[in-house]
Write a protein that holds these residues in place. Structure first.
Motif, short mmCIF file in Angstrom:
data_model
loop_
_atom_site.label_atom_id
_atom_site.label_comp_id
_atom_site.label_asym_id
_atom_site.label_seq_id
_atom_site.Cartn_x
_atom_site.Cartn_y
_atom_site.Cartn_z
N GLY A 324 15.92 6.34 40.55
CA GLY A 324 16.40 6.33 41.92
C GLY A 324 16.04 5.06 42.66
N GLU A 325 15.84 5.17 43.96
CA GLU A 325 15.46 4.02 44.78
C GLU A 325 14.03 3.61 44.45
OE1 GLU A 325 15.40 2.72 49.51
OE2 GLU A 325 15.35 4.86 48.94
N ILE A 326 13.85 2.35 44.09
CA ILE A 326 12.52 1.88 43.72
C ILE A 326 11.70 1.64 44.97
CG2 ILE A 326 11.21 0.13 42.48
CD1 ILE A 326 13.02 1.99 40.74
N SER A 327 10.57 2.31 45.05
CA SER A 327 9.74 2.24 46.25
C SER A 327 8.36 1.67 45.98
CB SER A 327 9.62 3.64 46.88
OG SER A 327 9.04 4.55 45.95
N THR A 328 8.18 1.08 44.81
CA THR A 328 6.91 0.43 44.48
C THR A 328 7.07 -1.08 44.57
OG1 THR A 328 7.52 0.49 42.13
CG2 THR A 328 6.17 2.30 42.96
N ASP A 329 5.96 -1.78 44.80
CA ASP A 329 6.00 -3.23 44.90
C ASP A 329 6.49 -3.83 43.59
OD1 ASP A 329 5.08 -3.10 47.46
OD2 ASP A 329 3.01 -3.61 46.99
N GLU A 330 7.48 -4.71 43.69
CA GLU A 330 7.98 -5.41 42.51
C GLU A 330 8.67 -6.69 42.97
OE1 GLU A 330 11.13 -3.40 40.42
OE2 GLU A 330 12.34 -3.13 42.23
N GLN A 331 8.75 -7.66 42.07
CA GLN A 331 9.48 -8.89 42.35
C GLN A 331 10.40 -9.20 41.19
OE1 GLN A 331 9.48 -11.37 45.19
NE2 GLN A 331 11.35 -11.48 43.98
N LEU A 332 11.68 -9.03 41.42
CA LEU A 332 12.69 -9.35 40.42
C LEU A 332 13.42 -10.62 40.85
CD1 LEU A 332 14.30 -5.82 39.86
CD2 LEU A 332 12.36 -6.85 38.64
N TYR A 333 14.13 -11.23 39.87
CA TYR A 333 14.88 -12.44 40.15
C TYR A 333 16.27 -12.34 39.53
CZ TYR A 333 10.46 -14.41 41.72
OH TYR A 333 9.28 -14.63 42.39
N THR A 334 17.21 -13.03 40.15
CA THR A 334 18.59 -12.99 39.68
C THR A 334 18.73 -13.51 38.26
OG1 THR A 334 19.46 -13.14 41.92
CG2 THR A 334 20.93 -13.82 40.16
N ASN A 335 17.90 -14.47 37.87
CA ASN A 335 18.01 -15.03 36.51
C ASN A 335 17.62 -14.03 35.43
OD1 ASN A 335 15.21 -15.02 36.73
ND2 ASN A 335 14.98 -17.24 36.56
N GLN A 336 17.14 -12.85 35.83
CA GLN A 336 16.81 -11.81 34.86
C GLN A 336 18.01 -10.95 34.48
OE1 GLN A 336 13.11 -10.57 37.35
NE2 GLN A 336 12.65 -9.93 35.26
N VAL A 337 19.10 -11.07 35.23
CA VAL A 337 20.28 -10.24 34.96
C VAL A 337 20.86 -10.57 33.59
CG1 VAL A 337 22.62 -9.64 35.68
CG2 VAL A 337 20.80 -9.90 37.40
N ALA A 338 21.03 -11.85 33.28
CA ALA A 338 21.64 -12.26 32.01
C ALA A 338 20.86 -11.76 30.80
CB ALA A 338 21.81 -13.78 31.96
N PRO A 339 19.55 -11.99 30.72
CA PRO A 339 18.83 -11.45 29.55
C PRO A 339 18.84 -9.93 29.50
CG PRO A 339 17.28 -12.36 31.15
CD PRO A 339 18.65 -12.79 31.57
N THR A 340 18.94 -9.28 30.65
CA THR A 340 19.02 -7.81 30.66
C THR A 340 20.32 -7.36 30.02
OG1 THR A 340 17.71 -7.73 32.70
CG2 THR A 340 18.97 -5.76 32.13
N VAL A 341 21.42 -8.03 30.35
CA VAL A 341 22.71 -7.71 29.73
C VAL A 341 22.66 -7.97 28.23
CG1 VAL A 341 25.14 -8.39 29.57
CG2 VAL A 341 24.06 -8.12 31.82
N LEU A 342 22.12 -9.12 27.83
CA LEU A 342 22.03 -9.44 26.40
C LEU A 342 21.18 -8.40 25.67
CD1 LEU A 342 21.54 -13.32 26.62
CD2 LEU A 342 23.61 -12.09 25.92
N ASN A 343 20.14 -7.95 26.32
CA ASN A 343 19.28 -6.93 25.73
C ASN A 343 20.05 -5.64 25.49
OD1 ASN A 343 16.62 -6.65 24.78
ND2 ASN A 343 16.03 -5.45 26.57
N PHE A 344 20.85 -5.21 26.47
CA PHE A 344 21.65 -4.00 26.31
C PHE A 344 22.69 -4.16 25.20
CE2 PHE A 344 20.35 -2.58 30.66
CZ PHE A 344 19.96 -1.29 30.30
N LEU A 345 23.25 -5.36 25.08
CA LEU A 345 24.26 -5.61 24.04
C LEU A 345 23.65 -5.88 22.67
CD1 LEU A 345 26.73 -7.94 26.01
CD2 LEU A 345 27.07 -5.54 25.42
#
Length: 360
Positions: A324-345
């Motif tokens: 659901g909605e993430i309510s814990t402290d975290e820091q993500l970055y846009t450059n992580q989207v591409a490796p996430t997609v590659l990981n799924f594929l």
């Protein structure tokens, strides 16, 4: 004893069944971007400082009837019901900074081409990508990477409302078909729906010279899914950004709600189509944020606009935990989207990509 002809037929049928089975088990990814949609509207709904502002709204009374509720939770559900009634139960929503969940760009430009390059390549390129000019991208996108793999070759496609996408994806070099701007569907086997879209797109009003209405981008993409079943599909909706630039807060909200419904239609299709059902992940994000203070900066972005590097991510489908909605402290970055997609594929992550996949 069966004849050789019968044996060959049986073998052919068996091989076809095996191949189809393998096709259906291959991971599928639908990557979607909503150009310039602020995290504030996604997580808090209609902005109380804007919804009654007659400088940006034609009919405040009418807009409030549709989108105003007393709490941010109720307002966001009124604005994007699919995200908050369904996705929040089966997927994840990152980027509500009020709860400590942060996502930011790593490029220093904070506008569209650099943002899309970062999303699609996994790396900011402030040396080469410094404008929105129609320059072929020197960097390799994840779409191109997938299209070079035997499992995905010919099963990658992209659709965008903005006419710069053939250059961002470098259509000529990558071999990835890109339908963007006012381009029509092409090919020898057009469906009746594609022919209709081609015709009415010519008849529809041109609101912006370089960006078509999202309804065409969406329906071209949906028809591609029905006809050719791409395994890696990218869709970029553009209206939210252009309506915001024009200062039309009412149209901006309406576009966000329409896009929410379009994404629901895509998801519902995948859940009734055997090729996609239970094998598809949706990843949704934006290329940049917008300002909040001073108030008029909601229309703008770029390095001079405070907050324009603040973005968000929504994920659901195969392999995504229902947090659901993430309510814990975290820091993500846009450059992580591409490796996430590659990981799924299940594709290798290039050494040029230094960012890590997001654990979903």
């Amino acid at each position: 004893m069966k004849s050789l002809k019968t044996i060959f037929v049986l073998i052919s049928i068996a091989l076809t069944v095996v191949v189809r089975g393998q096709e259906e088990k291959t991971p599928k990814v639908v990557l979607i971007t909503l150009d310039g949609l602020r995290w504030q509207e996604l997580f808090k709904g209609a902005d109380p400082e804007l919804i009654e502002n007659k400088e940006y709204v034609q009919s405040p009374e009418s807009l409030k009837k549709h989108y105003w509720r007393e709490t941010p939770e109720a307002r966001r559900e009124a604005l994007m019901p699919f995200f908050w009634k369904e996705v929040s139960k089966m997927g994840q929503l990152h980027g509500n900074r009020a709860l400590g969940s942060k996502m930011n760009l790593t490029n220093g430009m904070w506008f569209s081409y650099p943002g899309y390059n970062e999303i699609l390549t996994g790396k900011a390129d402030d040396k080469n990508i410094t404008s929105n000019d129609k320059m072929p991208n020197p960097n390799t996108t994840i779409l191109e990477t997938a299209n070079k793999d035997s499992r995905y070759k010919g099963k990658v496609a992209a659709f965008g409302s903005w006419d710069v996408f053939p250059y961002i994806i470098n259509e000529e070099r990558s071999g990835v078909p890109v339908n963007a701007g006012y381009e029509k569907a092409v090919g020898a086997n057009l469906t009746e729906r594609e022919k209709m879209l081609n015709e009415i797109q010519k008849q529809a009003p041109i609101v912006w010279e370089s960006v078509r209405l999202d309804v065409f981008t969406h329906n071209y993409a949906l028809e591609e899914m029905k006809k050719n079943h791409p395994k890696m599909l990218y869709i970029s909706y553009g209206e939210t950004d252009d309506f915001a630039h024009g200062g039309f807060y009412d149209f901006y909200l309406q576009s966000a709600q329409r896009t929410d419904a379009m994404i629901k239609q895509l998801w519902d299709f995948t859940q009734q189509d055997p090729f996609y059902k239970d094998q598809t992940v949706f990843l949704i994000t934006t290329d940049h944020g917008r300002g909040t203070k001073p108030l008029e900066t909601w229309k703008s972005h770029g390095t001079q606009i405070d907050g324009a590097d603040q973005v968000w991510l929504v994920a659901f489908g195969k392999g995504v935990q229902p947090l659901g909605e993430i309510s814990t402290d975290e820091q993500l970055y846009t450059n992580q989207v591409a490796p996430t997609v590659l990981n799924f594929l299940k594709l290798p992550i290039s050494s040029n990509i230094k960012s890590k996949p997001i654990k979903l």
